[in-house]
Design an enzyme around this catalytic site. Structure first.
Site, PDB file in Angstrom:
ATOM      1  N   GLU A  97     -11.932  -2.323   1.563  1.00 52.82           N
ATOM      2  CA  GLU A  97     -11.713  -1.531   0.350  1.00 52.82           C
ATOM      3  C   GLU A  97     -10.469  -2.060  -0.366  1.00 52.82           C
ATOM      4  O   GLU A  97      -9.579  -2.599   0.279  1.00 52.82           O
ATOM      5  CB  GLU A  97     -11.449  -0.053   0.707  1.00 52.82           C
ATOM      6  CG  GLU A  97     -12.569   0.627   1.441  1.00 52.82           C
ATOM      7  CD  GLU A  97     -12.148   2.024   1.946  1.00 52.82           C
ATOM      8  OE1 GLU A  97     -11.026   2.472   1.660  1.00 52.82           O
ATOM      9  OE2 GLU A  97     -12.975   2.639   2.638  1.00 52.82           O
ATOM     10  N   LYS A 123      -6.874  -1.940  -1.614  1.00 51.73           N
ATOM     11  CA  LYS A 123      -5.694  -1.173  -1.209  1.00 51.73           C
ATOM     12  C   LYS A 123      -4.845  -0.943  -2.457  1.00 51.73           C
ATOM     13  O   LYS A 123      -4.367  -1.890  -3.070  1.00 51.73           O
ATOM     14  CB  LYS A 123      -4.881  -1.915  -0.155  1.00 51.73           C
ATOM     15  CG  LYS A 123      -3.658  -1.126   0.296  1.00 51.73           C
ATOM     16  CD  LYS A 123      -2.911  -1.848   1.407  1.00 51.73           C
ATOM     17  CE  LYS A 123      -1.916  -0.948   2.110  1.00 51.73           C
ATOM     18  NZ  LYS A 123      -0.811  -0.509   1.259  1.00 51.73           N
ATOM     19  N   ARG A 165      -0.809   8.377  -1.581  1.00 56.21           N
ATOM     20  CA  ARG A 165      -1.965   8.939  -0.908  1.00 56.21           C
ATOM     21  C   ARG A 165      -1.978  10.456  -1.080  1.00 56.21           C
ATOM     22  O   ARG A 165      -0.944  11.099  -0.969  1.00 56.21           O
ATOM     23  CB  ARG A 165      -1.862   8.600   0.567  1.00 56.21           C
ATOM     24  CG  ARG A 165      -3.083   8.970   1.358  1.00 56.21           C
ATOM     25  CD  ARG A 165      -2.993   8.281   2.667  1.00 56.21           C
ATOM     26  NE  ARG A 165      -4.134   8.488   3.501  1.00 56.21           N
ATOM     27  CZ  ARG A 165      -4.317   7.806   4.621  1.00 56.21           C
ATOM     28  NH1 ARG A 165      -3.422   6.901   4.995  1.00 56.21           N
ATOM     29  NH2 ARG A 165      -5.371   8.011   5.359  1.00 56.21           N
ATOM     30  N   ARG A 210       1.127  12.177   1.402  1.00 56.97           N
ATOM     31  CA  ARG A 210       1.106  11.550   2.719  1.00 56.97           C
ATOM     32  C   ARG A 210       2.112  12.194   3.664  1.00 56.97           C
ATOM     33  O   ARG A 210       1.909  12.259   4.858  1.00 56.97           O
ATOM     34  CB  ARG A 210       1.415  10.071   2.497  1.00 56.97           C
ATOM     35  CG  ARG A 210       1.699   9.282   3.713  1.00 56.97           C
ATOM     36  CD  ARG A 210       2.182   7.913   3.270  1.00 56.97           C
ATOM     37  NE  ARG A 210       2.649   7.176   4.405  1.00 56.97           N
ATOM     38  CZ  ARG A 210       2.329   5.917   4.653  1.00 56.97           C
ATOM     39  NH1 ARG A 210       1.545   5.265   3.832  1.00 56.97           N
ATOM     40  NH2 ARG A 210       2.805   5.309   5.700  1.00 56.97           N
ATOM     41  N   GLU A 241      -6.230   7.970  -3.140  1.00 55.56           N
ATOM     42  CA  GLU A 241      -4.937   7.467  -3.599  1.00 55.56           C
ATOM     43  C   GLU A 241      -4.858   7.668  -5.109  1.00 55.56           C
ATOM     44  O   GLU A 241      -5.812   7.340  -5.816  1.00 55.56           O
ATOM     45  CB  GLU A 241      -4.851   5.979  -3.226  1.00 55.56           C
ATOM     46  CG  GLU A 241      -3.544   5.330  -3.525  1.00 55.56           C
ATOM     47  CD  GLU A 241      -2.641   5.132  -2.300  1.00 55.56           C
ATOM     48  OE1 GLU A 241      -2.882   5.734  -1.235  1.00 55.56           O
ATOM     49  OE2 GLU A 241      -1.668   4.374  -2.451  1.00 55.56           O
ATOM     50  N   PHE A 252     -11.390   7.699  -0.814  1.00 56.40           N
ATOM     51  CA  PHE A 252     -11.892   6.830   0.247  1.00 56.40           C
ATOM     52  C   PHE A 252     -12.275   7.548   1.545  1.00 56.40           C
ATOM     53  O   PHE A 252     -12.742   6.910   2.478  1.00 56.40           O
ATOM     54  CB  PHE A 252     -10.935   5.674   0.535  1.00 56.40           C
ATOM     55  CG  PHE A 252      -9.500   6.075   0.788  1.00 56.40           C
ATOM     56  CD1 PHE A 252      -9.138   6.703   1.965  1.00 56.40           C
ATOM     57  CD2 PHE A 252      -8.522   5.795  -0.159  1.00 56.40           C
ATOM     58  CE1 PHE A 252      -7.825   7.061   2.201  1.00 56.40           C
ATOM     59  CE2 PHE A 252      -7.198   6.155   0.067  1.00 56.40           C
ATOM     60  CZ  PHE A 252      -6.848   6.789   1.252  1.00 56.40           C
ATOM     61  N   ARG A 302      -1.905   5.400  14.009  1.00 58.32           N
ATOM     62  CA  ARG A 302      -1.953   4.038  13.484  1.00 58.32           C
ATOM     63  C   ARG A 302      -2.624   3.181  14.541  1.00 58.32           C
ATOM     64  O   ARG A 302      -2.232   3.216  15.698  1.00 58.32           O
ATOM     65  CB  ARG A 302      -0.536   3.529  13.230  1.00 58.32           C
ATOM     66  CG  ARG A 302      -0.480   2.211  12.483  1.00 58.32           C
ATOM     67  CD  ARG A 302       0.944   1.694  12.371  1.00 58.32           C
ATOM     68  NE  ARG A 302       1.846   2.576  11.634  1.00 58.32           N
ATOM     69  CZ  ARG A 302       1.890   2.669  10.307  1.00 58.32           C
ATOM     70  NH1 ARG A 302       1.075   1.953   9.571  1.00 58.32           N
ATOM     71  NH2 ARG A 302       2.733   3.482   9.723  1.00 58.32           N
ATOM     72  N   LYS A 305      -4.532  -3.113   7.263  1.00 59.45           N
ATOM     73  CA  LYS A 305      -4.240  -3.462   5.877  1.00 59.45           C
ATOM     74  C   LYS A 305      -4.045  -4.966   5.834  1.00 59.45           C
ATOM     75  O   LYS A 305      -3.422  -5.529   6.740  1.00 59.45           O
ATOM     76  CB  LYS A 305      -3.021  -2.715   5.355  1.00 59.45           C
ATOM     77  CG  LYS A 305      -1.816  -2.801   6.256  1.00 59.45           C
ATOM     78  CD  LYS A 305      -0.732  -1.844   5.839  1.00 59.45           C
ATOM     79  CE  LYS A 305       0.329  -1.754   6.922  1.00 59.45           C
ATOM     80  NZ  LYS A 305       1.346  -0.765   6.717  1.00 59.45           N
TER      81      LYS A 305
HETATM   82  P1  AMP Z   1       1.147   1.161   4.286  1.00 62.42           P
HETATM   83  O1  AMP Z   1       1.825   2.246   3.511  1.00 62.42           O
HETATM   84  O2  AMP Z   1       1.518  -0.215   3.831  1.00 62.42           O
HETATM   85  O3  AMP Z   1       1.225   1.385   5.764  1.00 62.42           O
HETATM   86  O4  AMP Z   1      -0.419   1.243   3.955  1.00 62.42           O
HETATM   87  C1  AMP Z   1      -1.171   2.377   4.168  1.00 62.42           C
HETATM   88  C2  AMP Z   1      -1.278   3.164   2.889  1.00 62.42           C
HETATM   89  O5  AMP Z   1      -2.075   2.494   1.940  1.00 62.42           O
HETATM   90  C3  AMP Z   1      -1.997   4.470   3.049  1.00 62.42           C
HETATM   91  O6  AMP Z   1      -1.179   5.465   3.560  1.00 62.42           O
HETATM   92  C4  AMP Z   1      -2.440   4.781   1.639  1.00 62.42           C
HETATM   93  O7  AMP Z   1      -1.440   5.472   0.926  1.00 62.42           O
HETATM   94  C5  AMP Z   1      -2.577   3.428   1.003  1.00 62.42           C
HETATM   95  N1  AMP Z   1      -3.937   3.059   0.632  1.00 62.42           N
HETATM   96  C6  AMP Z   1      -4.250   2.405  -0.493  1.00 62.42           C
HETATM   97  N2  AMP Z   1      -5.556   2.170  -0.580  1.00 62.42           N
HETATM   98  C7  AMP Z   1      -6.129   2.695   0.521  1.00 62.42           C
HETATM   99  C8  AMP Z   1      -7.466   2.758   1.017  1.00 62.42           C
HETATM  100  N3  AMP Z   1      -8.494   2.226   0.349  1.00 62.42           N
HETATM  101  N4  AMP Z   1      -7.651   3.385   2.209  1.00 62.42           N
HETATM  102  C9  AMP Z   1      -6.618   3.918   2.906  1.00 62.42           C
HETATM  103  N5  AMP Z   1      -5.334   3.884   2.483  1.00 62.42           N
HETATM  104  C10 AMP Z   1      -5.086   3.270   1.302  1.00 62.42           C
END
Ligand code: AMP
Length: 533
Positions: A222, A224, A229, A244, A274, A314, A386, A392
């Site tokens: 998907e 990102k 969030r 979040r 998001e 999502f 996690r 990601k």
């Molecule tokens: P990170 O903050 O770098 O750990 O990445 C995770 C965060 O990416 C999640 O908490 C979401 O806020 C964001 N995010 C963006 N797009 C998506 C997606 N398609 N699915 C899940 N999380 C997403």
């Protein structure tokens, strides 16, 4: 009814729990205590031991500063009243009153509430009370210890207590249910609408290959988004939206409330997505601007005009009374796609073709998004966890570096200079300092040409290495800047690969050590940005 338990006993328990480093002893101490207090006190004591006045899902906060606590303690004087011992219930009442205090004189009123209770407290009570209020309990009780103590005290299996806590979001309540009504009550716990759920998190992957190797049953990729969030809870006319960090942000995003009420084909749901702030031509704008909107609840109307939001959904955790967290991703997505308009779904592909993933990544980037999320098709929704079910994939950042040496290749690359030492320029000394090596990203034809060019630039021969005059500028893609004692520069680029040669650039135009330092610092800024919310 059991008699009210003196708060002193709870404070002494804190001291004892803090004094042992043994997990089992902590569990035994807490469990014995929980069994000794009344059923009304169980949730209060549990929360207190967790270092909290209120459950995580409760929006109330104490908002007491260190300065207030220290002023309140200073002005106590000698007027300690000992005739009536504080009870756990008394303490909780005061905490509730403190949380209710708001407005202009709130600091003074909080201070006076605090003083009243501190005059009744012995030193050990005062110590733990103020530590709790300041969010600094630190008695070595992580959530797992507390949950195990609840299991031990109630005789309910540990996994059931853990699961109930994950779903319920109020450890005090879980303790109370476990102790008074046992396993059957906990088995009945499910996700509750309007109680925020800790979001499932993702691990970082280096590339699509890694993800595909990990996910045996297939992967959905998907977009990102670089936004915030949110989880949207709705039942009939009531809508609540949480961030979040589980903060209630409903009032700052009226257009999403409207969406939830009018465009979702279910009257009861908990869905996740998001929000992305959009600027000109619908392109995402920086995350800070979005956070500004979250914080400025009072200027919402104004901000809504200035920073329009776009929502991408999502996940669906609950729809029409049915909890779906134990269902596989494919099933949750299917339900989600049945209830929301298609253009609100996160763009995604399901593939095991690395090239398709790469081109999908390119479209995500071109549209201004951050990269891709890779989700295992068979995975359940693991609340607050996690793991490898979600990855990601960060797009690579790019830097222009100079090749200062190259190693002779082996295997398929024998006869070519193929492992390139990449350097940035130190603005202060003018030196080129190595920040990594790579043999990735080149075609055979490019290996061929570069080998020739490097030999012409040779300044000195090592055993396996040819050192060259800094002349060739290459753009490298990398995933992260790391500190590294291996190189004199102090930095190393993680997963560097050459994306193209920059024959249009001279070595002096290449990126500098100083810029690398900035990029390194920025990586932390980004993390802080997310925490701000
Ligand atoms: P990170 O903050 O770098 O750990 O990445 C995770 C965060 O990416 C999640 O908490 C979401 O806020 C964001 N995010 C963006 N797009 C998506 C997606 N398609 N699915 C899940 N999380 C997403």
């Amino acid at each position: 009814m059991t008699e009210a338990t003196p708060f002193l006993e709870l404070a002494q328990l804190c001291r004892r729990v803090q004094a042992t480093t043994k997990r089992n002893e902590k569990i035994a101490l807490i469990s014995t205590f929980l069994k000794s207090v009344s059923s009304e006190e169980v949730p209060l004591a549990t929360l207190f031991l967790a270092g909290k006045a209120f459950p995580e899902s409760d929006p109330r906060v104490l908002e007491i500063s260190y300065a207030t606590v220290s002023d309140a303690s200073k002005n106590l004087g000698q007027k300690r009243l000992a005739e009536h011992p504080l009870t756990i219930g008394d303490v909780y009442n005061t905490l509730e009153r403190i949380a209710k205090t708001s407005g202009s004189k709130s600091r003074d009123r909080k201070m006076s509430l605090l003083q009243t209770i501190l005059t009744q407290a012995s030193p050990v009570e005062a110590e733990f009370l103020t530590r709790m209020m300041l969010g600094e309990m630190r008695i070595g009780v992580v959530e797992g210890v507390l949950l195990d103590a609840i299991a031990e005290a109630s005789g309910v299996p540990r996994d059931l207590v853990r699961r109930a806590n994950m779903l319920h979001g109020d450890i005090g309540d879980v303790a109370s249910l476990a102790m008074s009504r046992g396993a059957t009550a906990l088995e009945r716990i499910s996700l509750r609408l309007f109680v925020p759920v800790k979001p499932m998190l993702a691990e970082m992957a280096d590339d699509a290959e890694q993800v595909l190797a990990e996910h045996k049953d297939g992967t959905a990729f998907e977009y990102k988004f670089d936004g915030a969030r949110i989880q949207i809870h709705r039942k009939d006319d009531k809508v609540r939206i949480f961030s979040r960090r589980l903060t209630d942000v409903t009032d700052s995003i009226p257009e999403i409330i409207d969406f939830a009420k009018t465009q979702v084909k279910a009257s009861e749901f908990l869905i996740e997505g998001e929000v992305v702030a959009t600027g000109e031509a619908g392109k995402p704008v920086p995350f800070q601007d979005l956070m500004r909107r979250f914080r400025r609840v009072h200027e919402v109307e104004d901000m809504a005009g200035k920073i329009p939001l776009k929502l991408y959904l999502f996940d669906a955790l609950q729809v029409d009374g049915k909890t779906m967290i134990d269902q596989p991703y494919t099933e949750r997505w299917k339900i989600l796609s049945q209830i929301v308009p298609e253009d609100r779904l996160a763009p995604r592909i399901i593939t095991s073709d690395v090239e398709k993933v790469e081109s999908f990544m390119q479209s995500a980037l071109k549209e201004g998004h951050e990269g891709l999320m890779a989700k295992s098709l068979s995975s359940n929704y693991s609340i607050g966890a996690r793991g490898k079910k979600w990855f990601k994939i960060k797009p690579a950042d790019r830097l222009d570096v100079v090749i200062v040496a190259a190693d002779w290749g082996s295997g398929r690359r024998v006869g070519w200079l193929s492992n390139y030492h990449l350097a940035v320029r130190d603005e202060d000394s003018g030196e080129f300092l190595v920040v990594g090596k790579t043999f990735k990203g080149l075609t055979d034809a490019e290996f061929e040409t570069i080998t020739k060019r490097l030999q012409e630039l040779k300044t000195r021969d090592g055993r396996y290495t040819v050192y060259v005059k800094p002349a060739i500028v290459a753009e490298v893609a990398y995933n992260e800047v790391q500190k590294s004692p291996r190189y004199k520069s102090g930095f190393a680029l993680r997963f560097a690969r050459i994306s193209r040669f920059r024959d249009d650039k001279k070595p002096d135009d290449a990126d500098t050590l100083q810029r690398l330092q900035q990029l390194y610092d920025k990586q932390f800024e980004n993390k802080a940005r997310v925490d701000m919310e």
